[in-house]
Design a protein around this motif. Sequence first.
Motif, mmCIF file in Angstrom:
data_model
loop_
_atom_site.group_PDB
_atom_site.id
_atom_site.type_symbol
_atom_site.label_atom_id
_atom_site.label_comp_id
_atom_site.label_asym_id
_atom_site.label_seq_id
_atom_site.Cartn_x
_atom_site.Cartn_y
_atom_site.Cartn_z
ATOM 1 N N LEU A 95 23.326 16.972 17.772
ATOM 2 C CA LEU A 95 23.156 17.997 18.794
ATOM 3 C C LEU A 95 24.232 17.868 19.867
ATOM 4 C CD1 LEU A 95 21.544 20.311 20.020
ATOM 5 C CD2 LEU A 95 20.077 18.605 21.091
ATOM 6 N N LYS A 96 24.501 16.661 20.307
ATOM 7 C CA LYS A 96 25.545 16.452 21.316
ATOM 8 C C LYS A 96 26.914 16.854 20.767
ATOM 9 C CE LYS A 96 23.083 12.951 23.890
ATOM 10 N NZ LYS A 96 22.978 11.569 24.302
ATOM 11 N N ARG A 97 27.157 16.542 19.494
ATOM 12 C CA ARG A 97 28.420 16.931 18.874
ATOM 13 C C ARG A 97 28.546 18.455 18.843
ATOM 14 N NH1 ARG A 97 30.337 18.983 14.681
ATOM 15 N NH2 ARG A 97 28.439 19.068 13.472
ATOM 16 N N LEU A 98 27.457 19.136 18.501
ATOM 17 C CA LEU A 98 27.472 20.601 18.470
ATOM 18 C C LEU A 98 27.693 21.187 19.860
ATOM 19 C CD1 LEU A 98 24.582 21.325 15.957
ATOM 20 C CD2 LEU A 98 27.018 21.749 15.608
ATOM 21 N N ILE A 99 27.092 20.574 20.861
ATOM 22 C CA ILE A 99 27.267 21.056 22.232
ATOM 23 C C ILE A 99 28.724 20.921 22.649
ATOM 24 C CG2 ILE A 99 26.716 20.559 24.650
ATOM 25 C CD1 ILE A 99 23.877 19.815 23.651
ATOM 26 N N ILE A 100 29.311 19.777 22.370
ATOM 27 C CA ILE A 100 30.718 19.562 22.724
ATOM 28 C C ILE A 100 31.605 20.538 21.964
ATOM 29 C CG2 ILE A 100 32.641 17.934 22.520
ATOM 30 C CD1 ILE A 100 30.552 15.699 23.098
ATOM 31 N N GLU A 101 31.329 20.707 20.682
ATOM 32 C CA GLU A 101 32.110 21.644 19.867
ATOM 33 C C GLU A 101 31.973 23.065 20.409
ATOM 34 O OE1 GLU A 101 31.431 23.327 15.478
ATOM 35 O OE2 GLU A 101 31.811 21.170 15.547
ATOM 36 N N HIS A 102 30.766 23.435 20.782
ATOM 37 C CA HIS A 102 30.521 24.770 21.325
ATOM 38 C C HIS A 102 31.280 24.966 22.641
ATOM 39 C CE1 HIS A 102 28.407 28.476 22.214
ATOM 40 N NE2 HIS A 102 28.132 27.994 23.412
ATOM 41 N N GLN A 103 31.258 23.945 23.489
ATOM 42 C CA GLN A 103 31.951 24.045 24.770
ATOM 43 C C GLN A 103 33.456 24.168 24.578
ATOM 44 O OE1 GLN A 103 30.538 20.553 26.785
ATOM 45 N NE2 GLN A 103 28.761 21.601 27.633
ATOM 46 N N GLU A 104 33.982 23.478 23.574
ATOM 47 C CA GLU A 104 35.417 23.543 23.319
ATOM 48 C C GLU A 104 35.826 24.893 22.734
ATOM 49 O OE1 GLU A 104 36.073 20.199 20.780
ATOM 50 O OE2 GLU A 104 36.125 18.775 22.442
ATOM 51 N N LEU A 105 34.951 25.488 21.928
ATOM 52 C CA LEU A 105 35.287 26.742 21.258
ATOM 53 C C LEU A 105 34.956 27.983 22.076
ATOM 54 C CD1 LEU A 105 34.101 25.921 17.624
ATOM 55 C CD2 LEU A 105 36.435 25.922 18.516
ATOM 56 N N THR A 106 34.050 27.859 23.046
ATOM 57 C CA THR A 106 33.626 29.015 23.820
ATOM 58 C C THR A 106 34.527 29.184 25.034
ATOM 59 O OG1 THR A 106 31.350 28.622 23.158
ATOM 60 C CG2 THR A 106 31.690 30.075 25.033
ATOM 61 N N PRO A 107 35.217 30.321 25.109
ATOM 62 C CA PRO A 107 36.043 30.556 26.301
ATOM 63 C C PRO A 107 35.138 30.869 27.488
ATOM 64 C CG PRO A 107 36.095 32.460 24.853
ATOM 65 C CD PRO A 107 35.303 31.391 24.148
ATOM 66 N N PRO A 108 35.600 30.582 28.686
ATOM 67 C CA PRO A 108 34.795 30.917 29.863
ATOM 68 C C PRO A 108 34.525 32.417 29.895
ATOM 69 C CG PRO A 108 36.748 29.653 30.481
ATOM 70 C CD PRO A 108 36.854 29.956 29.023
ATOM 71 N N PRO A 163 26.206 33.949 29.487
ATOM 72 C CA PRO A 163 25.834 34.997 28.530
ATOM 73 C C PRO A 163 24.603 34.542 27.747
ATOM 74 C CG PRO A 163 28.122 34.288 28.211
ATOM 75 C CD PRO A 163 27.515 33.380 29.211
ATOM 76 N N ARG A 164 23.782 35.485 27.365
ATOM 77 C CA ARG A 164 22.545 35.161 26.641
ATOM 78 C C ARG A 164 22.842 34.352 25.375
ATOM 79 N NH1 ARG A 164 17.346 35.549 28.570
ATOM 80 N NH2 ARG A 164 15.894 36.010 26.907
ATOM 81 N N LYS A 165 23.985 34.634 24.744
ATOM 82 C CA LYS A 165 24.326 33.945 23.491
ATOM 83 C C LYS A 165 24.580 32.451 23.698
ATOM 84 C CE LYS A 165 29.281 34.947 23.607
ATOM 85 N NZ LYS A 165 29.727 33.582 23.774
ATOM 86 N N ASP A 166 24.881 32.025 24.918
ATOM 87 C CA ASP A 166 25.140 30.611 25.194
ATOM 88 C C ASP A 166 23.900 29.848 25.655
ATOM 89 O OD1 ASP A 166 27.755 31.104 24.575
ATOM 90 O OD2 ASP A 166 28.446 31.179 26.657
ATOM 91 N N CYS A 167 22.844 30.563 25.965
ATOM 92 C CA CYS A 167 21.665 29.915 26.547
ATOM 93 C C CYS A 167 20.994 28.933 25.585
ATOM 94 C CB CYS A 167 20.664 30.958 27.023
ATOM 95 S SG CYS A 167 21.217 31.793 28.526
ATOM 96 N N ALA A 168 20.969 29.235 24.300
ATOM 97 C CA ALA A 168 20.287 28.350 23.345
ATOM 98 C C ALA A 168 20.937 26.973 23.319
ATOM 99 C CB ALA A 168 20.283 28.968 21.951
ATOM 100 N N ILE A 169 22.248 26.930 23.313
ATOM 101 C CA ILE A 169 22.934 25.638 23.236
ATOM 102 C C ILE A 169 22.754 24.857 24.537
ATOM 103 C CG2 ILE A 169 25.227 26.383 23.986
ATOM 104 C CD1 ILE A 169 24.554 24.064 21.051
ATOM 105 N N HIS A 170 22.721 25.564 25.669
ATOM 106 C CA HIS A 170 22.481 24.885 26.945
ATOM 107 C C HIS A 170 21.045 24.353 27.009
ATOM 108 C CE1 HIS A 170 26.301 25.682 28.824
ATOM 109 N NE2 HIS A 170 26.190 26.982 28.627
ATOM 110 N N LEU A 171 20.111 25.145 26.518
ATOM 111 C CA LEU A 171 18.715 24.696 26.505
ATOM 112 C C LEU A 171 18.557 23.478 25.601
ATOM 113 C CD1 LEU A 171 15.743 25.070 27.284
ATOM 114 C CD2 LEU A 171 15.524 26.610 25.320
ATOM 115 N N ALA A 172 19.208 23.496 24.463
ATOM 116 C CA ALA A 172 19.095 22.384 23.515
ATOM 117 C C ALA A 172 19.521 21.060 24.146
ATOM 118 C CB ALA A 172 19.936 22.672 22.279
ATOM 119 N N ALA A 173 20.480 21.120 25.048
ATOM 120 C CA ALA A 173 20.952 19.896 25.705
ATOM 121 C C ALA A 173 19.880 19.284 26.604
ATOM 122 C CB ALA A 173 22.199 20.199 26.527
ATOM 123 N N LEU A 174 18.869 20.067 26.953
ATOM 124 C CA LEU A 174 17.830 19.597 27.871
ATOM 125 C C LEU A 174 16.538 19.209 27.159
ATOM 126 C CD1 LEU A 174 18.374 22.346 30.572
ATOM 127 C CD2 LEU A 174 19.159 19.977 30.651
#
Length: 161
Positions: free
Chosen positions: A48-61, A112-123
């Motif tokens: 999960l942490k790896r996916l979060i980091i990958e998502h943060q790197e791939l998602t532009p602001p 954006p709503r599409k990013d909320c799931a990954i942010h929630l998963a981190a918590l």
Amino acid sequence: MSGQALNYWVTKQLAYQEKHRQDDLRCLRMEQEKIYEQQQLMEKELELKRLIIEHQELTPPSTPKNSADTTNPASCLPLAKSPRLPCFEDKTDHIDSYLLRFERYATINGWPRKDCAIHLAALLKGKTLEVYTRLDKEDAQKYDICRDALLRRYNLTQDGF
């Protein structure tokens, strides 16, 4: 002791030792299972942490840092890389209140709503993390599906939320 008495005593001792050996083996198996479960949970958390980091790197602001939209108060705030909320605590938090707080935090930060799931998963951790990890890959990226799965886990519905 001699004869039958000795034979009886030896048989009893062997049975006693065998019983304790079986008990020891059972305890060892239980410890191994517990270690295996902990290892599985740690591997899921690591993934999960790896996916979060990958998502943060791939998602532009969502907005460039230099352009400020003064009509949207959320755009004046710095973009958060990850949520600065406490993790959900199964024993003390109520999932509906926690999700409401999370959604307000996400709105304030302009996520954006599409990013909320990954942010929630981190918590998430414990049982809530288990619910999240049981979702398939596509569903785990959709906030509404994650939220509904968590609410179902606690016998709540979207209407009651």
